[in-house]
Design a protein around this motif. Structure first.
Motif, PDB file in Angstrom:
ATOM      1  N   ARG A 110     -13.655   9.389   1.894  1.00 50.83           N
ATOM      2  CA  ARG A 110     -12.867   9.673   0.699  1.00 50.83           C
ATOM      3  C   ARG A 110     -12.723  11.175   0.527  1.00 50.83           C
ATOM      4  N   ASP A 160      -9.904   6.003   3.272  1.00 49.70           N
ATOM      5  CA  ASP A 160     -10.146   5.573   1.888  1.00 49.70           C
ATOM      6  C   ASP A 160      -9.278   6.473   1.017  1.00 49.70           C
ATOM      7  N   LEU A 161      -9.626   6.543  -0.239  1.00 47.13           N
ATOM      8  CA  LEU A 161      -8.889   7.371  -1.196  1.00 47.13           C
ATOM      9  C   LEU A 161      -8.683   8.790  -0.641  1.00 47.13           C
ATOM     10  N   GLY A 162      -7.447   9.233  -0.554  1.00 47.75           N
ATOM     11  CA  GLY A 162      -7.155  10.611  -0.165  1.00 47.75           C
ATOM     12  C   GLY A 162      -7.189  10.881   1.336  1.00 47.75           C
ATOM     13  N   THR A 182      -5.533  -4.328   3.728  1.00 45.56           N
ATOM     14  CA  THR A 182      -6.241  -4.503   2.458  1.00 45.56           C
ATOM     15  C   THR A 182      -5.330  -5.209   1.462  1.00 45.56           C
ATOM     16  N   TYR A 184      -0.676   3.307  -6.628  1.00 50.13           N
ATOM     17  CA  TYR A 184       0.449   3.053  -5.732  1.00 50.13           C
ATOM     18  C   TYR A 184       0.213   3.830  -4.441  1.00 50.13           C
ATOM     19  N   GLY A 185      -0.970   3.613  -3.849  1.00 58.07           N
ATOM     20  CA  GLY A 185      -1.312   4.290  -2.596  1.00 58.07           C
ATOM     21  C   GLY A 185      -1.326   3.298  -1.457  1.00 58.07           C
ATOM     22  N   LYS A 186      -2.299   3.465  -0.569  1.00 60.51           N
ATOM     23  CA  LYS A 186      -2.364   2.628   0.638  1.00 60.51           C
ATOM     24  C   LYS A 186      -2.617   1.158   0.293  1.00 60.51           C
ATOM     25  N   VAL A 187      -3.299   0.915  -0.823  1.00 59.55           N
ATOM     26  CA  VAL A 187      -3.543  -0.472  -1.223  1.00 59.55           C
ATOM     27  C   VAL A 187      -2.440  -0.948  -2.182  1.00 59.55           C
ATOM     28  N   ASP A 216       0.626   5.245 -10.935  1.00 58.82           N
ATOM     29  CA  ASP A 216      -0.161   6.117 -10.063  1.00 58.82           C
ATOM     30  C   ASP A 216      -0.820   7.163 -10.957  1.00 58.82           C
ATOM     31  N   VAL A 217      -1.369   8.198 -10.350  1.00 62.38           N
ATOM     32  CA  VAL A 217      -2.136   9.176 -11.128  1.00 62.38           C
ATOM     33  C   VAL A 217      -1.279   9.850 -12.215  1.00 62.38           C
ATOM     34  N   ASN A 241      -1.042   5.184 -17.833  1.00 58.38           N
ATOM     35  CA  ASN A 241      -2.032   4.430 -17.070  1.00 58.38           C
ATOM     36  C   ASN A 241      -2.879   3.536 -17.958  1.00 58.38           C
ATOM     37  N   ALA A 274      -6.793   1.699  -7.714  1.00 53.16           N
ATOM     38  CA  ALA A 274      -6.863   3.169  -7.737  1.00 53.16           C
ATOM     39  C   ALA A 274      -8.329   3.610  -7.630  1.00 53.16           C
ATOM     40  N   ALA A 322      -9.224  -2.101  -5.781  1.00 49.60           N
ATOM     41  CA  ALA A 322     -10.054  -0.893  -5.689  1.00 49.60           C
ATOM     42  C   ALA A 322     -11.515  -1.291  -5.571  1.00 49.60           C
ATOM     43  N   ASN A 323     -12.350  -0.320  -5.230  1.00 49.87           N
ATOM     44  CA  ASN A 323     -13.793  -0.540  -5.232  1.00 49.87           C
ATOM     45  C   ASN A 323     -14.361  -0.146  -6.591  1.00 49.87           C
TER      46      ASN A 323
HETATM   47  P1  NAD Z   1      -4.817   6.191  -1.945  1.00 44.02           P
HETATM   48  O1  NAD Z   1      -5.301   7.588  -2.061  1.00 44.02           O
HETATM   49  O2  NAD Z   1      -3.893   5.812  -0.843  1.00 44.02           O
HETATM   50  O3  NAD Z   1      -4.097   5.751  -3.325  1.00 44.02           O
HETATM   51  C1  NAD Z   1      -4.710   5.872  -4.568  1.00 44.02           C
HETATM   52  C2  NAD Z   1      -3.672   5.614  -5.650  1.00 44.02           C
HETATM   53  O4  NAD Z   1      -4.330   5.670  -6.927  1.00 44.02           O
HETATM   54  C3  NAD Z   1      -2.566   6.664  -5.703  1.00 44.02           C
HETATM   55  O5  NAD Z   1      -1.344   6.016  -6.058  1.00 44.02           O
HETATM   56  C4  NAD Z   1      -2.997   7.580  -6.843  1.00 44.02           C
HETATM   57  O6  NAD Z   1      -1.907   8.240  -7.473  1.00 44.02           O
HETATM   58  C5  NAD Z   1      -3.619   6.570  -7.782  1.00 44.02           C
HETATM   59  N1  NAD Z   1      -4.547   7.157  -8.738  1.00 44.02           N
HETATM   60  C6  NAD Z   1      -5.449   8.151  -8.532  1.00 44.02           C
HETATM   61  N2  NAD Z   1      -6.080   8.448  -9.684  1.00 44.02           N
HETATM   62  C7  NAD Z   1      -5.580   7.612 -10.616  1.00 44.02           C
HETATM   63  C8  NAD Z   1      -5.816   7.436 -11.994  1.00 44.02           C
HETATM   64  N3  NAD Z   1      -6.698   8.200 -12.644  1.00 44.02           N
HETATM   65  N4  NAD Z   1      -5.111   6.460 -12.627  1.00 44.02           N
HETATM   66  C9  NAD Z   1      -4.209   5.712 -11.961  1.00 44.02           C
HETATM   67  N5  NAD Z   1      -3.920   5.844 -10.674  1.00 44.02           N
HETATM   68  C10 NAD Z   1      -4.602   6.786 -10.012  1.00 44.02           C
HETATM   69  O7  NAD Z   1      -6.146   5.288  -1.919  1.00 44.02           O
HETATM   70  P2  NAD Z   1      -6.279   3.791  -1.425  1.00 44.02           P
HETATM   71  O8  NAD Z   1      -6.723   3.805  -0.008  1.00 44.02           O
HETATM   72  O9  NAD Z   1      -5.076   3.013  -1.843  1.00 44.02           O
HETATM   73  O10 NAD Z   1      -7.561   3.322  -2.254  1.00 44.02           O
HETATM   74  C11 NAD Z   1      -7.457   2.825  -3.577  1.00 44.02           C
HETATM   75  C12 NAD Z   1      -8.723   2.064  -3.899  1.00 44.02           C
HETATM   76  O11 NAD Z   1      -8.851   0.960  -2.984  1.00 44.02           O
HETATM   77  C13 NAD Z   1     -10.020   2.834  -3.775  1.00 44.02           C
HETATM   78  O12 NAD Z   1     -10.935   2.356  -4.728  1.00 44.02           O
HETATM   79  C14 NAD Z   1     -10.503   2.474  -2.389  1.00 44.02           C
HETATM   80  O13 NAD Z   1     -11.908   2.656  -2.254  1.00 44.02           O
HETATM   81  C15 NAD Z   1     -10.105   1.033  -2.345  1.00 44.02           C
HETATM   82  N6  NAD Z   1      -9.989   0.466  -0.997  1.00 44.02           N
HETATM   83  C16 NAD Z   1      -9.148   0.993  -0.070  1.00 44.02           C
HETATM   84  C17 NAD Z   1      -9.029   0.402   1.178  1.00 44.02           C
HETATM   85  C18 NAD Z   1      -8.062   0.895   2.214  1.00 44.02           C
HETATM   86  O14 NAD Z   1      -7.941   0.227   3.260  1.00 44.02           O
HETATM   87  N7  NAD Z   1      -7.341   1.977   1.992  1.00 44.02           N
HETATM   88  C19 NAD Z   1      -9.809  -0.725   1.480  1.00 44.02           C
HETATM   89  C20 NAD Z   1     -10.649  -1.256   0.514  1.00 44.02           C
HETATM   90  C21 NAD Z   1     -10.716  -0.645  -0.726  1.00 44.02           C
END
Ligand code: NAD
Length: 414
Positions: free
Chosen positions: A72, A144-146, A188, A217-220, A240-241, A277, A292, A314-315
């Motif tokens: 992360r 993961d995140l970021g 995911t 609205y990220g990878k998940v 999103d954020v 949000n 998120a 999310a986790n």
């Molecule tokens: P990412 O960085 O691709 O996307 C995160 C999203 O959350 C972005 O749209 C961001 O703008 C938004 N965000 C950030 N802060 C926020 C806030 N305060 N309020 C609302 N939205 C906010 O990350 P990701 O990979 O999509 O991961 C998201 C969650 O899913 C995390 O908890 C991660 O641990 C979990 N996760 C991810 C995967 C994976 O394969 N990527 C697998 C299992 C769990």
């Protein structure tokens, strides 16, 4: 007071151990991460100045196999958060029945504040610093995140350069050109979709009448909007954020994606009205998918959540205090360690393909993913119904019991 992620993770383990009557010695082993590494990550900025970032890699448990868990990049990363996420990875892999322990890593950094070159230097130095802990048979990081597939590519290259030969199995979530797996990018979200489908079926709910709100609205989150719409659900809100959008008639996944590609955010998408949000979490809907950060549904807003089902993309998005409130209100929470395990499951497939240097087509990946997710769902539900306990506790008990069994079978060294 709202719990930290680590306090939440420990209290879930303690409660599961109490219900299972777990041996106190095994309980104590599982409460403590096997090893935690803190590293200084100095890099040269584009300005020529040197700046030192802090990074972590935690192995919670390796009893069932090499440890697995994402990396992360976020300004709020702490060692305690990484420890919690590593512990949840241990249970998640055990619930999915894949032969891994749990790990997690992180760097305290806002990746958006770095140039691409700075991000590459940071990633390569971090990879070198945690190098002694990682490897295809030791510990296999993932995004993961970021972090994203390019970052995984740099880690794979750094590790391979030091090893003197290509080692694709050291990380998963890599680009396809260097040993990534088809289907990993949206695995995911696809898993979230399979679990949503199974939950709606179990409750006798009609998919095409199900309104879904997605935080993140990220990878998940982004693929989840598309896949849940393809399933037949009406995705009414997403954020999103920067904020969110709401349309009770449904949001267009392709429109949203195009708007995000143009502007970098879902905010301002003309197919819906603007919301914050905080409003997203309390929007009228049937299913809420937090995708998120952790600690989003707390004792301060759990009373006002309208959804009847929460599917944790999310986790750790729900605190234990919020869990108790939601349970009282009859809201079903399908926990992270079950609902978002599609990512680690296809990561496992990627690692298997890398080790065999033999790659599968996407249908095979998705079919095998569906089978594992549906099996895990049934296993967790059986425990929840048999013991009359919430799904999170049932999932934790399943994960802890599989790890405990492996631990007892191996015995305690020396
Ligand atoms: P990412 O960085 O691709 O996307 C995160 C999203 O959350 C972005 O749209 C961001 O703008 C938004 N965000 C950030 N802060 C926020 C806030 N305060 N309020 C609302 N939205 C906010 O990350 P990701 O990979 O999509 O991961 C998201 C969650 O899913 C995390 O908890 C991660 O641990 C979990 N996760 C991810 C995967 C994976 O394969 N990527 C697998 C299992 C769990």
């Amino acid at each position: 007071m709202t719990s930290s992620a680590w306090e939440s993770a420990l209290s879930q383990l303690d409660e599961a151990s109490r219900i299972m009557n777990l041996d106190p010695g095994v309980h104590d082993v599982l409460r403590n991460p096997k090893r935690s590494l803190t590293v200084a990550v100095p890099i040269k900025l584009d300005s020529g100045l040197v700046k030192v970032f802090t990074g972590y890699r935690v192995h919670h448990n390796t009893t069932r196999g090499p440890s697995k868990g994402g990396i992360r990049y976020h300004p709020a990363v702490t060692l305690d958060e990484v420890k919690a996420l590593a512990m949840w990875m241990t249970w998640k892999c055990a619930i999915a029945g894949i032969p891994y322990g749990g790990a997690k890593g992180g760097v305290v950094v806002d990746p958006k504040a770095l140039s691409r070159d700075e991000l590459e230097r940071l990633t390569r130095r971090y990879a070198a610093e945690i190098g002694p802990l990682i490897g295809p048979e030791r510990d296999v990081p993932a995004p993961d995140l970021g972090t994203d597939e390019q970052i995984m590519g740099w880690i794979m290259d750094t590790y391979s350069m030091i090893a003197g030969h290509s080692v694709p199995g050291v990380v998963t979530g890599k680009p396809l050109s260097i040993g990534g797996s088809l289907g990993r990018g949206e695995a995911t979200s696809r898993g979230v979709m399979y679990i949503t489908e199974a939950t709606l079926k179990h409750r006798g709910a009609k998919v095409d009448e199900t309104r879904v709100a997605i935080q993140g609205y990220g990878k998940v989150g982004a693929p989840a909007v598309r896949l849940l719409t393809e399933l037949g659900c009406i995705v009414v809100a997403v954020s999103d954020v920067n904020g969110g959008v709401y349309n009770p008639r449904g949001l267009s996944p392709t429109g949203l994606e195009a708007h995000r590609d143009d502007t970098g955010t879902v905010v301002g998408f003309e197919g819906g009205e603007s919301i914050t949000n905080e409003e997203l979490l309390e929007i009228p809907c049937d299913v809420l998918v937090p995708a998120a950060l952790e600690g989003q549904i707390t004792e301060n807003n759990a009373e006002r959540v309208k959804a009847e089902v929460i599917i944790e993309g999310a986790n750790g998005p729900t605190t234990p205090e919020a869990d108790a409130i939601l349970e009282d209100r009859g809201v079903l929470v399908v926990p992270d360690i079950l609902a978002n395990s599609g990512g680690v499951t296809v990561s496992y497939f990627e690692w298997v393909q890398d080790l065999q240097a033999y790659f599968w087509d996407e249908d095979e990946v998705n079919m095998k993913l569906r089978r594992i997710m549906e099996r895990a769902y049934v296993d967790v539900l059986d425990i929840a119904e048999e013991r009359k306990i919430p799904t999170r506790m049932a999932a934790t008990i399943l994960g802890v019991s599989r790890v405990a069994e492996a631990h007892v079978t191996r015995g305690l060294f020396p």
